[in-house]
Design a protein around this motif. Structure first.
Motif, short mmCIF file in Angstrom:
data_model
loop_
_atom_site.label_atom_id
_atom_site.label_comp_id
_atom_site.label_asym_id
_atom_site.label_seq_id
_atom_site.Cartn_x
_atom_site.Cartn_y
_atom_site.Cartn_z
N GLU A 172 20.03 13.28 65.50
CA GLU A 172 20.09 13.76 66.89
C GLU A 172 20.21 14.46 66.97
OE1 GLU A 172 21.70 10.16 67.88
OE2 GLU A 172 19.66 8.99 68.11
N GLY A 173 21.36 14.96 65.56
CA GLY A 173 22.20 16.40 65.91
C GLY A 173 20.89 17.54 66.25
N ILE A 174 20.47 17.23 64.70
CA ILE A 174 19.71 18.82 64.98
C ILE A 174 18.61 19.19 66.44
CG2 ILE A 174 17.53 20.05 63.37
CD1 ILE A 174 18.86 18.29 60.75
N ASP A 175 18.49 17.91 66.33
CA ASP A 175 17.79 18.47 67.56
C ASP A 175 18.80 18.97 69.17
OD1 ASP A 175 15.41 17.30 66.84
OD2 ASP A 175 15.85 14.95 67.26
N ALA A 176 19.78 18.43 68.94
CA ALA A 176 20.91 18.49 69.61
C ALA A 176 21.29 19.98 69.69
CB ALA A 176 22.22 18.39 69.84
N ALA A 177 21.40 20.82 68.07
CA ALA A 177 21.64 22.19 68.03
C ALA A 177 20.27 22.55 68.64
CB ALA A 177 21.41 22.28 66.57
N PHE A 178 19.36 22.27 68.42
CA PHE A 178 17.84 23.79 69.17
C PHE A 178 17.72 23.39 71.13
CE2 PHE A 178 15.91 22.31 64.80
CZ PHE A 178 15.79 23.31 64.35
N THR A 179 18.45 21.82 71.11
CA THR A 179 18.39 21.89 72.71
C THR A 179 19.50 23.32 73.17
OG1 THR A 179 17.75 19.47 72.26
CG2 THR A 179 18.65 20.69 74.32
N ALA A 180 20.19 22.90 72.45
CA ALA A 180 21.65 24.21 72.63
C ALA A 180 21.42 25.32 72.96
CB ALA A 180 22.73 23.69 71.57
N GLY A 181 20.22 26.14 72.18
CA GLY A 181 20.17 27.40 71.74
C GLY A 181 19.94 28.00 70.65
N PHE A 182 20.46 27.28 69.33
CA PHE A 182 20.12 27.81 67.90
C PHE A 182 18.74 28.19 68.17
CE2 PHE A 182 24.25 26.10 68.33
CZ PHE A 182 25.64 26.73 67.53
N GLU A 183 18.09 29.64 67.21
CA GLU A 183 16.66 29.21 66.99
C GLU A 183 16.06 28.56 65.91
OE1 GLU A 183 16.08 33.31 68.09
OE2 GLU A 183 16.66 32.62 69.98
N LYS A 184 17.78 28.67 64.57
CA LYS A 184 16.90 27.95 63.52
C LYS A 184 18.20 27.50 62.88
CE LYS A 184 17.10 31.15 59.74
NZ LYS A 184 16.24 32.41 58.98
N VAL A 185 18.19 26.03 62.32
CA VAL A 185 19.18 25.40 61.59
C VAL A 185 18.54 25.22 60.20
CG1 VAL A 185 20.13 22.72 61.51
CG2 VAL A 185 19.68 23.89 64.05
N LYS A 186 19.64 25.47 59.08
CA LYS A 186 19.45 25.37 58.15
C LYS A 186 20.51 23.92 57.83
CE LYS A 186 20.31 30.62 56.72
NZ LYS A 186 20.79 31.13 56.06
N VAL A 187 19.01 23.19 56.21
CA VAL A 187 19.52 22.16 56.82
C VAL A 187 19.93 22.25 54.71
CG1 VAL A 187 18.57 20.16 55.51
CG2 VAL A 187 18.51 21.06 58.04
N ASN A 188 20.71 21.94 54.55
CA ASN A 188 21.40 21.56 52.42
C ASN A 188 20.94 20.25 51.94
OD1 ASN A 188 22.56 23.68 53.44
ND2 ASN A 188 24.62 23.62 52.83
N VAL A 189 20.24 20.60 51.19
CA VAL A 189 19.88 19.63 50.08
C VAL A 189 20.19 19.95 48.65
CG1 VAL A 189 17.80 18.27 49.40
CG2 VAL A 189 17.90 19.29 51.34
N VAL A 190 21.03 18.74 48.02
CA VAL A 190 21.23 19.17 47.22
C VAL A 190 20.20 18.29 46.13
CG1 VAL A 190 23.73 18.11 44.91
CG2 VAL A 190 24.22 19.25 47.46
N LEU A 191 19.70 18.95 45.51
CA LEU A 191 19.33 18.47 44.39
C LEU A 191 19.13 17.70 43.17
CD1 LEU A 191 15.69 19.27 43.99
CD2 LEU A 191 16.25 21.09 41.98
N MET A 192 19.07 16.51 43.33
CA MET A 192 19.57 15.23 42.27
C MET A 192 17.62 14.94 41.37
SD MET A 192 22.51 13.78 44.15
CE MET A 192 22.03 13.77 45.87
N ARG A 193 17.98 15.20 39.73
CA ARG A 193 17.20 14.82 39.15
C ARG A 193 17.08 13.29 39.36
NH1 ARG A 193 16.24 16.41 33.84
NH2 ARG A 193 18.51 16.24 33.30
N ASN A 194 15.50 12.32 40.01
CA ASN A 194 15.20 11.03 39.79
C ASN A 194 16.17 10.53 41.60
OD1 ASN A 194 13.69 11.21 37.11
ND2 ASN A 194 15.57 10.44 36.73
N VAL A 195 16.51 12.05 42.52
CA VAL A 195 17.17 11.14 43.59
C VAL A 195 16.25 11.55 44.34
CG1 VAL A 195 18.77 11.24 44.73
CG2 VAL A 195 19.51 10.68 42.56
N ASN A 196 16.01 12.93 44.38
CA ASN A 196 15.31 13.53 45.69
C ASN A 196 14.56 14.26 45.50
OD1 ASN A 196 17.16 15.22 45.19
ND2 ASN A 196 18.02 15.10 46.97
N ASP A 197 14.26 14.97 43.81
CA ASP A 197 13.69 15.88 43.36
C ASP A 197 11.66 15.62 43.73
OD1 ASP A 197 13.78 14.12 41.72
OD2 ASP A 197 13.18 15.21 40.12
N LYS A 198 11.79 14.49 43.64
CA LYS A 198 10.46 13.68 44.28
C LYS A 198 10.31 13.23 45.77
CE LYS A 198 9.81 12.34 40.32
NZ LYS A 198 10.59 12.76 39.38
#
Ligand code: SAM
Ligand code: SF4
Length: 326
Positions: free
Chosen positions: A143-169
């Protein structure tokens, strides 16, 4: 205008400023047991932040990223943005946040002068998000990311820490998520820290795995600007979003270093994986110390090493990234 340059002709336009060590999340790779106060540290005050950022601005800094710990836990976070914004030479004020306060406060931060947001989201599966961060706040962060767009941010960066066998798939889910959203999704390679060797050995995976898949699927690598962070950025005509890769273990990662760090207690760190830091706080008490402060920053920079020593398993003194801000 002066310019910060080191012995290897690297120019520094970008300051990453930690404003607190405190965090309310317990990410497995950062603060698995939660934040534990270490002595009675007091973090930089609004006045100290104002003097510090003025000096950096006078030395050519164009971009300041507020980080931590969780920077938005500071009650005066909006005032901190506004204070930095008062300085016309700072063109960009960014924050790296776990996102828990975004939906409530992002409009107010934007009004104060915030220009860019990075939110950490390691999984798009609410249960996995909870397992990684120790907090059942996936929906709140979304909801926070949506709120950032609503507030006028044109782009949001999202950080994902890459972890083997956790989120790499999960690459297909992430790609699907950014297909019609102006999100730059950045995979950060897990970095080894003083507290985190076990986690590193179990979960580290090279970003090259993702890079090869992107290139095979028609993604194109685009050039970076002088105050950009270290990500290699990829775009694709079918996607509104972009992918970034941050690969600190890759050869020559340090060649393009353009950033310095100051910890929440006012120590200048020349590298995330460096040394004890050069104390600046004694020169932040009064406006009359600005020149001495600038000289100390410039003098300190001469000691910046050409590269980190992560490859040799030397992660410096950093126990975890919440201490000087990732
Ligand atoms: N609390 C905020 C957040 O999580 O976005 C800001 C501080 S956090 C230390 C900054 C970034 O560093 C986050 O994107 C986090 O995922 C990343 N990070 C923390 N520990 C890390 C590690 N050992 N390796 C790679 N990235 C890490
Ligand atoms: Fe907190 Fe950020 Fe560290 Fe997670 S990565 S524990 S949100 S400081």
């Amino acid at each position: 205008m002066q310019q910060l340059v080191d012995a290897f002709s690297r120019k520094f336009f970008y300051l990453r400023l930690s404003i607190t060590d405190v965090c309310n999340f317990r990410c497995t790779y950062c603060l698995p047991n939660g934040y534990k106060p270490n002595g009675h540290k007091s973090f930089l005050s609004l006045d100290e932040i104002s003097r510090l950022t003025q000096s950096f601005a006078a030395l050519g800094t164009e971009k300041i990223r507020l980080t931590g710990g969780e920077p938005t836990m500071r009650r005066d976070f909006t005032d901190i943005i506004a204070t930095i914004k008062d300085n016309a030479s700072i063109k960009k004020i960014a924050v790296t946040t776990n996102g828990y306060r975004l939906s409530r406060d992002v409009a107010q931060w934007r009004a104060a002068g915030l220009s860019a947001i990075n939110v950490s989201v390691d999984s798009l599966d609410p249960r996995q998000f909870h397992a990684i961060t120790g907090q059942d706040k996936f929906s709140q962060v979304m909801e926070g990311i949506d709120a950032a767009f609503t507030a006028g941010f044109e782009k949001v960066k999202v950080n994902v820490v890459l972890m083997r066998n956790v989120n790499d798939k999960n690459l297909p889910d992430f790609l699907n998520w950014i297909k019609d959203r102006p999100i730059q999704l950045r995979f950060i390679e897990l970095m080894e820290t003083g507290d985190g060797s076990d986690i590193f050995n179990r979960f580290h995976l090279s970003g090259d795995v993702i890079r090869q898949r992107l290139l095979n699927e028609g993604w194109l690598h685009i050039p970076r600007a002088r105050s950009d962070g270290p990500a290699q950025v990829f775009t694709h005509p079918d996607y509104q979003g972009e992918i970034g890769l941050i690969m600190p273990y890759e050869k020559d990662f340090c060649v393009t270093c353009n950033r310095l760090r100051v910890s929440a207690i006012g120590n200048l760190h020349l590298c995330l994986f460096g040394e004890n830091g050069i104390p600046l706080r004694d020169l932040l008490a009064d406006d009359s110390q600005q020149e001495a402060l600038q000289q100390r920053i410039q003098g300190g920079l001469l000691h910046k090493r050409e590269t980190h020593f992560l490859h040799q398993g030397d992660s410096g003194i950093t126990p975890n990234l919440s201490v000087i801000g990732g």
